[in-house]
Design a protein around this motif. Structure first.
Motif, PDB file in Angstrom:
ATOM      1  N   LEU A  21       0.830  -1.200   0.000  1.00 40.71           N
ATOM      2  CA  LEU A  21       0.000   0.000   0.000  1.00 40.71           C
ATOM      3  C   LEU A  21       0.870   1.257   0.000  1.00 40.71           C
ATOM      4  O   LEU A  21       0.596   2.216  -0.733  1.00 40.71           O
ATOM      5  CB  LEU A  21      -0.938  -0.007   1.203  1.00 40.71           C
ATOM      6  CG  LEU A  21      -1.900   1.162   1.334  1.00 40.71           C
ATOM      7  CD1 LEU A  21      -2.870   1.196   0.151  1.00 40.71           C
ATOM      8  CD2 LEU A  21      -2.662   1.077   2.644  1.00 40.71           C
ATOM      9  N   MET A  37       0.968   4.232  -2.737  1.00 38.02           N
ATOM     10  CA  MET A  37       0.775   5.636  -2.365  1.00 38.02           C
ATOM     11  C   MET A  37       1.918   6.502  -2.865  1.00 38.02           C
ATOM     12  O   MET A  37       1.691   7.592  -3.418  1.00 38.02           O
ATOM     13  CB  MET A  37       0.645   5.764  -0.846  1.00 38.02           C
ATOM     14  CG  MET A  37      -0.647   5.235  -0.295  1.00 38.02           C
ATOM     15  SD  MET A  37      -0.701   5.240   1.513  1.00 38.02           S
ATOM     16  CE  MET A  37      -0.613   7.006   1.835  1.00 38.02           C
ATOM     17  N   TRP A  47      -1.948  12.947  -0.673  1.00 39.93           N
ATOM     18  CA  TRP A  47      -1.736  11.686   0.032  1.00 39.93           C
ATOM     19  C   TRP A  47      -3.052  10.934   0.228  1.00 39.93           C
ATOM     20  O   TRP A  47      -3.083   9.706   0.153  1.00 39.93           O
ATOM     21  CB  TRP A  47      -1.050  11.922   1.375  1.00 39.93           C
ATOM     22  CG  TRP A  47       0.401  12.271   1.204  1.00 39.93           C
ATOM     23  CD1 TRP A  47       0.994  13.478   1.447  1.00 39.93           C
ATOM     24  CD2 TRP A  47       1.431  11.400   0.732  1.00 39.93           C
ATOM     25  NE1 TRP A  47       2.334  13.406   1.143  1.00 39.93           N
ATOM     26  CE2 TRP A  47       2.628  12.137   0.710  1.00 39.93           C
ATOM     27  CE3 TRP A  47       1.472  10.077   0.315  1.00 39.93           C
ATOM     28  CZ2 TRP A  47       3.846  11.605   0.305  1.00 39.93           C
ATOM     29  CZ3 TRP A  47       2.680   9.533  -0.095  1.00 39.93           C
ATOM     30  CH2 TRP A  47       3.845  10.287  -0.104  1.00 39.93           C
ATOM     31  N   THR A  48      -4.127  11.665   0.419  1.00 35.50           N
ATOM     32  CA  THR A  48      -5.428  11.014   0.586  1.00 35.50           C
ATOM     33  C   THR A  48      -5.872  10.344  -0.706  1.00 35.50           C
ATOM     34  O   THR A  48      -6.316   9.189  -0.702  1.00 35.50           O
ATOM     35  CB  THR A  48      -6.489  12.030   1.030  1.00 35.50           C
ATOM     36  OG1 THR A  48      -6.024  12.694   2.198  1.00 35.50           O
ATOM     37  CG2 THR A  48      -7.812  11.356   1.326  1.00 35.50           C
ATOM     38  N   SER A 101      -3.877   9.456  -3.140  1.00 36.64           N
ATOM     39  CA  SER A 101      -2.917   8.373  -3.376  1.00 36.64           C
ATOM     40  C   SER A 101      -3.301   7.134  -2.580  1.00 36.64           C
ATOM     41  O   SER A 101      -3.241   6.011  -3.084  1.00 36.64           O
ATOM     42  CB  SER A 101      -1.505   8.817  -2.988  1.00 36.64           C
ATOM     43  OG  SER A 101      -1.075   9.871  -3.789  1.00 36.64           O
ATOM     44  N   TYR A 102      -3.705   7.359  -1.329  1.00 37.43           N
ATOM     45  CA  TYR A 102      -4.111   6.235  -0.482  1.00 37.43           C
ATOM     46  C   TYR A 102      -5.321   5.514  -1.062  1.00 37.43           C
ATOM     47  O   TYR A 102      -5.321   4.289  -1.194  1.00 37.43           O
ATOM     48  CB  TYR A 102      -4.419   6.720   0.941  1.00 37.43           C
ATOM     49  CG  TYR A 102      -5.153   5.685   1.757  1.00 37.43           C
ATOM     50  CD1 TYR A 102      -4.485   4.591   2.286  1.00 37.43           C
ATOM     51  CD2 TYR A 102      -6.525   5.779   1.965  1.00 37.43           C
ATOM     52  CE1 TYR A 102      -5.161   3.626   3.011  1.00 37.43           C
ATOM     53  CE2 TYR A 102      -7.207   4.823   2.692  1.00 37.43           C
ATOM     54  CZ  TYR A 102      -6.517   3.747   3.207  1.00 37.43           C
ATOM     55  OH  TYR A 102      -7.187   2.786   3.914  1.00 37.43           O
ATOM     56  N   ALA A 113      -5.273   1.752  -2.418  1.00 33.91           N
ATOM     57  CA  ALA A 113      -6.096   0.766  -1.714  1.00 33.91           C
ATOM     58  C   ALA A 113      -7.098   0.108  -2.658  1.00 33.91           C
ATOM     59  O   ALA A 113      -7.335  -1.107  -2.575  1.00 33.91           O
ATOM     60  CB  ALA A 113      -6.828   1.428  -0.546  1.00 33.91           C
TER      61      ALA A 113
END
Length: 126
Positions: free
Chosen positions: A34, A38, A49-50, A52-53, A57
């Motif tokens: 993960l 990211m 980053w959000t 990307s997460y 995921a």
């Protein structure tokens, strides 16, 4: 790592410990994967980053990305990460299920061994 063919089944507590170790190992591998996703989305697509997460995921779980990719390098990364994620996810499931399947087959082997008791020798009298 696992008990041999002639060994008895592990006690439940030792088996539970083995399952937990396998689950933790698979979890660590998935968290690292993960993080790779990211970093890739953040670098190649300049996503937050959000974002990307959530994209990493979604790919890692087999659902697919949420948004459109804008760069060629981001598209190449996403495709490569999708292949990597699919193989990794299946490998982690196998690693997680290995102790359960081993116990299942070991149990039936010990049951079959107990039921196949040797026959007493035939008497020598005629």
């Amino acid at each position: 790592m696992y008990e041999r063919r002639d060994d008895p089944l592990l006690p439940r507590r030792a088996f539970a410990s083995r399952v937990v170790r396998h689950a933790l190992g698979a979890g660590v591998v998935l968290v690292v994967a993960l993080a790779i996703g990211m970093l890739g989305y953040h670098h190649f697509e300049a996503m937050s980053w959000t974002d990307s997460y959530v994209n990493a995921a979604m790919i890692l779980s087999g659902m697919g990305p949420l948004g459109d990719l804008k760069t060629e390098s981001g598209k190449v990364f996403a495709g490569t990460y999708a292949i990597f994620s699919g193989v990794l996810f299946l490998t982690c499931i196998g690693f997680f299920l290995a102790p359960v399947l081993h116990r299942f087959f070991h149990y039936f082997h010990t049951v079959a061994e107990k039921s196949a008791k040797p026959k007493p020798p035939a008497s020598a009298s005629h």
